[in-house]
Each structure stands twice: as structure tokens, then as C-alpha cells.
Motif scaffolding. Structure first.
Motif, mmCIF file in Angstrom:
data_model
loop_
_atom_site.group_PDB
_atom_site.id
_atom_site.type_symbol
_atom_site.label_atom_id
_atom_site.label_comp_id
_atom_site.label_asym_id
_atom_site.label_seq_id
_atom_site.Cartn_x
_atom_site.Cartn_y
_atom_site.Cartn_z
ATOM 1 N N ASN A 193 0.838 -1.145 -0.042
ATOM 2 C CA ASN A 193 -0.174 0.046 -0.057
ATOM 3 C C ASN A 193 0.889 1.250 0.058
ATOM 4 N N GLU A 194 0.579 2.036 -0.770
ATOM 5 C CA GLU A 194 1.409 3.313 -0.880
ATOM 6 C C GLU A 194 0.452 4.430 -0.316
ATOM 7 N N ILE A 195 1.281 5.427 0.418
ATOM 8 C CA ILE A 195 0.614 6.572 1.010
ATOM 9 C C ILE A 195 0.011 7.609 -0.144
ATOM 10 N N PRO A 196 -0.954 7.969 -0.115
ATOM 11 C CA PRO A 196 -1.300 9.140 -1.507
ATOM 12 C C PRO A 196 -0.540 10.323 -0.981
ATOM 13 N N ALA A 197 -0.697 11.240 -2.159
ATOM 14 C CA ALA A 197 0.036 12.407 -2.085
ATOM 15 C C ALA A 197 -0.318 13.343 -0.869
ATOM 16 N N ARG A 198 -1.792 13.322 -0.486
ATOM 17 C CA ARG A 198 -2.435 14.080 0.302
ATOM 18 C C ARG A 198 -3.017 13.011 1.267
ATOM 19 N N PRO A 199 -2.093 12.514 2.437
ATOM 20 C CA PRO A 199 -2.950 11.316 2.925
ATOM 21 C C PRO A 199 -3.794 11.900 4.167
ATOM 22 N N ASN A 200 -4.672 11.034 4.554
ATOM 23 C CA ASN A 200 -5.644 11.439 5.670
ATOM 24 C C ASN A 200 -4.859 11.678 6.843
ATOM 25 N N LEU A 201 -5.114 12.905 7.295
ATOM 26 C CA LEU A 201 -4.216 13.370 8.604
ATOM 27 C C LEU A 201 -4.297 12.228 9.943
ATOM 28 N N PRO A 202 -5.621 12.026 10.338
ATOM 29 C CA PRO A 202 -5.479 11.191 11.304
ATOM 30 C C PRO A 202 -4.989 9.847 11.387
ATOM 31 N N ARG A 203 -5.195 9.376 9.919
ATOM 32 C CA ARG A 203 -4.570 7.810 9.664
ATOM 33 C C ARG A 203 -3.053 7.903 9.702
ATOM 34 N N LEU A 204 -2.655 9.033 9.084
ATOM 35 C CA LEU A 204 -1.107 9.258 9.043
ATOM 36 C C LEU A 204 -0.774 9.167 10.501
ATOM 37 N N LEU A 205 -1.175 10.227 11.165
ATOM 38 C CA LEU A 205 -0.742 10.153 12.661
ATOM 39 C C LEU A 205 -0.895 8.977 13.323
ATOM 40 N N LYS A 206 -2.000 7.939 13.009
ATOM 41 C CA LYS A 206 -2.159 6.950 13.688
ATOM 42 C C LYS A 206 -1.047 5.924 13.372
ATOM 43 N N ARG A 207 -0.775 5.874 12.059
ATOM 44 C CA ARG A 207 0.432 4.921 11.712
ATOM 45 C C ARG A 207 1.763 5.380 11.998
ATOM 46 N N SER A 208 1.905 6.678 12.405
ATOM 47 C CA SER A 208 3.192 7.372 13.031
ATOM 48 C C SER A 208 3.331 7.038 14.193
ATOM 49 N N LEU A 209 2.476 6.934 15.051
ATOM 50 C CA LEU A 209 2.449 6.869 16.475
ATOM 51 C C LEU A 209 2.750 5.447 16.614
ATOM 52 N N VAL A 210 2.113 4.641 15.988
ATOM 53 C CA VAL A 210 2.399 2.986 16.032
ATOM 54 C C VAL A 210 3.753 2.418 15.785
ATOM 55 N N LEU A 211 4.283 3.243 14.631
ATOM 56 C CA LEU A 211 5.664 3.203 14.272
ATOM 57 C C LEU A 211 6.510 3.709 15.235
ATOM 58 N N VAL A 212 6.493 4.896 15.789
ATOM 59 C CA VAL A 212 7.229 5.340 16.844
ATOM 60 C C VAL A 212 7.199 4.360 18.098
ATOM 61 N N GLY A 213 5.888 3.865 18.499
ATOM 62 C CA GLY A 213 5.813 3.341 19.627
ATOM 63 C C GLY A 213 6.730 1.721 19.452
ATOM 64 N N LEU A 214 6.566 1.262 18.321
ATOM 65 C CA LEU A 214 7.391 0.119 18.200
ATOM 66 C C LEU A 214 8.929 0.452 18.091
ATOM 67 N N MET A 215 9.392 1.542 17.423
ATOM 68 C CA MET A 215 10.708 2.038 17.537
ATOM 69 C C MET A 215 11.344 1.996 18.923
ATOM 70 N N LEU A 216 10.406 2.386 19.581
ATOM 71 C CA LEU A 216 10.954 2.657 21.199
ATOM 72 C C LEU A 216 11.414 1.321 21.729
ATOM 73 N N VAL A 217 10.855 0.135 21.398
ATOM 74 C CA VAL A 217 11.252 -1.120 21.861
ATOM 75 C C VAL A 217 12.664 -1.352 21.960
ATOM 76 N N PRO A 218 13.473 -1.350 20.790
ATOM 77 C CA PRO A 218 14.781 -1.700 20.645
ATOM 78 C C PRO A 218 15.625 -0.560 21.449
ATOM 79 N N VAL A 219 15.248 0.626 21.715
ATOM 80 C CA VAL A 219 16.083 1.717 22.326
ATOM 81 C C VAL A 219 15.895 1.436 23.872
ATOM 82 N N LEU A 220 14.601 1.103 24.372
ATOM 83 C CA LEU A 220 14.427 0.815 25.875
ATOM 84 C C LEU A 220 15.188 -0.575 26.119
ATOM 85 N N LEU A 221 15.288 -1.452 25.027
ATOM 86 C CA LEU A 221 16.049 -2.805 25.578
ATOM 87 C C LEU A 221 17.458 -2.397 25.665
#
Length: 320
Positions: free
Chosen positions: A2-30
Motif C-alpha cells: 500500500n502506498e501513501i497518497p500524495a495528500r494522506p488522511n491526517l488522522p490515519r497518518l498520525l495513527k500509523r506514525s504513532l504506532v511506528l514510533v511506539g514500536l521503534m521505542l522497543v529496541p531503544v528501551l532494551l
């Protein structure tokens, strides 16, 4: 994928970003719990800088970037900020970076950036730890990108232009190193880091001067914001802004907005490295913001030189 459209839906974009950042914190905390500060820094470098190229490179080039970045981070940690061998390393790394420029016009110069970051925060005895941690952080991010279906959108450029960018990147880095040695500027490697993030191949192709200035100003703005946060010297505020910077970095990458991504990654990297240092966050942040202005001047000069080189190449091509 799935590709992100040129003008993505802001709530969806923020949700995906938050999920990714949350997952990225795992190795940092470890890394923070199980290993040393150098391991935390290595993982953070891998995550932050690879985020800026996930959407710019194809899958194969991403993995090559991860491996090369880990080797470069280990080398920087081993050499340290004062070694004259760092000059040779800068030249070699900038030449290798040309390979990425050939494959994508929006490829941030992550290799020299990783070299400078690891050299500035060097602990010679832990160079292997830094290299392995950087590889772990980069690989973790690439696996996440694959699982979430984040397709790369590489935009290849002509080999001559890629070579010109690589050469100008090396000249700019060497100029900053030599200036810092001559004027005895403390922690001048941060100017190189900002320059590497600013000076993408895309700047040589853009004909709109406002767009070029806007991109350069975005990186500088990220450094200035980091300085302001550091001056306030509130641990809660610093962590909050760091988290927002991480989310904005990911969101900028997902949305295909390079200016947002690079300004946010500059903010994130400065605050992250300042937190892991034993010195005052405010002092470090202000100093690094000042160095970002120096890199802004050098980047602007390199863009002007690059445009002249590009015109010469076009004229020669027409003559042929």
C-alpha cells in the motif's frame, strides 16, 4: 504494497506514525536496560537516520544502506572526533554515498551523517558495540517497514549528476572539518551532520529557489527548536518534544514530505544525543544550532556550485 497518497488522511497518518514510533521505542528501551549509553546511541542513530531513507530507496538499497551505515558508525566511533584519519574517512564515505544518490534523488547523506554522529560521541573501547547497535536499529526499522508495506519511491538520477553531488558533498564536509580545525570550533562535527542532512541530490535539480531555501531553512529550524528546548532545560519538555520529533520524522517520511522529515530528524538527533551526554542539554543544543547556521552557508554555496556544474554537463551533452 500500500502506498501513501500524495495528500494522506491526517488522522490515519498520525495513527500509523504513532504506532511506528511506539514500536521503534522497543529496541531503544532494551538497549538502555541491557546495555550501555553507546548502545542506546547506536540504536537511535540507526532508527532516526534510516527513517529518512525508507521511502527514498528500494528494498535492496535499504539493506545495503543499513550494512554500510553500521560499518561507518563503527569506524567513526573508533576514530573519534580529533583524528586526522577522519578526513580520509569523510572522503571515502562521501564517494560511497554517491551510489545512493544514483538510486534516489531524495536520498539523505546518511553515511557521512552516521560517521560524524558516532565520531562526536566516540568511546573508542565500544566501537564494535556502536556498529552492532546501529545495525540492529537499522535492521529493526527495515523489517517494520516491510511488515507495514511501506514501499520505496526511488527516483534515480544520471550518474554524472550523482558523481557531482558526491564530490560536492565531500568538498563541503572537508571544508567544514578544516574550518573547525583552523578556528578550533568545539564539536564542529555537528555542522557536518546538519550539512549532510541538508545537501540532498534533489537540491541540485530543483529550479525553484524558494523551494531550495525552504528545504534548507527546515533543517536549520529543527536545530533552532532543539536549542530553544535545551535552553528551557525541562526534562519533561525535552522528552515531549523528542517524542513529537520522532512522530513528525516518521509522518514526513510516510507522507513523502522531505522538508518535514529532515527538520524533524535534525531536532530528534540533536535532542537524543544531548540527553545521552553528561553535559548541559541547553549548552549543547544552542551550540549545535549555531553550527547548523554554518552548515547552512556551506550548503547554499555547494548548491550554487552544483548548479554551475549541472549547466556545464548539460552544455557538454548538447555539444556531443
Amino acid at each position: 504494497m500500500n502506498e501513501i497518497p500524495a495528500r494522506p488522511n491526517l488522522p490515519r497518518l498520525l495513527k500509523r506514525s504513532l504506532v511506528l514510533v511506539g514500536l521503534m521505542l522497543v529496541p531503544v528501551l532494551l538497549a538502555a536496560v541491557l546495555f550501555s549509553q553507546q548502545a542506546v546511541l547506536g540504536v537511535g542513530i540507526g532508527l532516526a537516520l534510516m527513517t529518512s531513507v525508507v521511502r527514498a530507496l528500494a528494498p535492496r538499497e535499504r539493506w545495503f544502506a543499513a550494512g554500510a551505515g553500521a560499518a561507518v558508525a563503527a569506524a567513526g566511533s573508533y576514530l573519534g572526533p580529533e583524528s586526522w584519519w577522519l578526513l580520509l574517512a569523510v572522503v571515502v564515505v562521501c564517494l560511497v554515498q554517491g551510489w545512493f544518490a544514483r538510486h534516489s534523488v531524495q536520498a539523505v547523506a546518511i553515511l557521512p551523517a552516521m560517521l560524524m554522529l558516532s565520531a562526536q560521541n566516540s568511546d573508542h573501547s565500544q566501537w564494535l558495540t556502536v556498529g552492532l547497535a546501529t545495525l540492529a536499529g537499522s535492521a529493526y526499522l527495515l523489517v517494520l517497514a516491510q511488515l507495514m508495506g511501506l514501499a520505496g519511491k526511488p527516483k534515480p538520477i544520471a550518474p554524472r549528476l550523482a558523481l557531482a553531488h558526491s564530490a560536492l558533498l565531500g568538498i563541503g564536509c572537508l571544508a567544514l572539518v578544516l574550518l573547525s580545525r583552523y578556528f578550533e570550533i568545539h564539536r564542529a562535527n555537528w555542522a557536518l551532520l546538519a550539512f549532510c542532512i541538508m545537501f540532498t541530490p534533489d537540491l541540485l535539480l530543483r529550479k525553484n529557489n524558494k523551494a531550495v531555501l525552504g528545504y534548507l531553512a527546515a533543517v536549520t529550524g529543527g536545530a533552532v527548536l532543539a536549542a530553544l528546548v535545551g535552553v528551557i532545560s525541562s526534562p519533561v519538555l525535552t522528552l515531549a518534544v523528542l517524542a513529537c520529533g520522532a512522530v513528525a520524522t516518521v509522518a514526513g517520511s510516510l507522507a513523502g514530505q522531505p522538508a518535514i522529515g529532515v527538520s524533524s530528524v535534525t531536532l530528534t538527533v540533536i535532542l537524543l544525543s544531548s540527553i545521552t551526554s553528561d553535559e548541559s542539554i541547553g549548552y549543547l543544543s544552542v551550540q549545535r544550532a549555531g553550527l547548523a547556521f554554518l552548515s547552512l552557508i556551506v550548503a547554499g554555496l555547494m548548491v550554487l556550485v552544483g548548479r554551475l556544474v549541472q549547466r556545464k554537463l548539460i552544455q557538454r551533452h548538447h555539444l556531443e
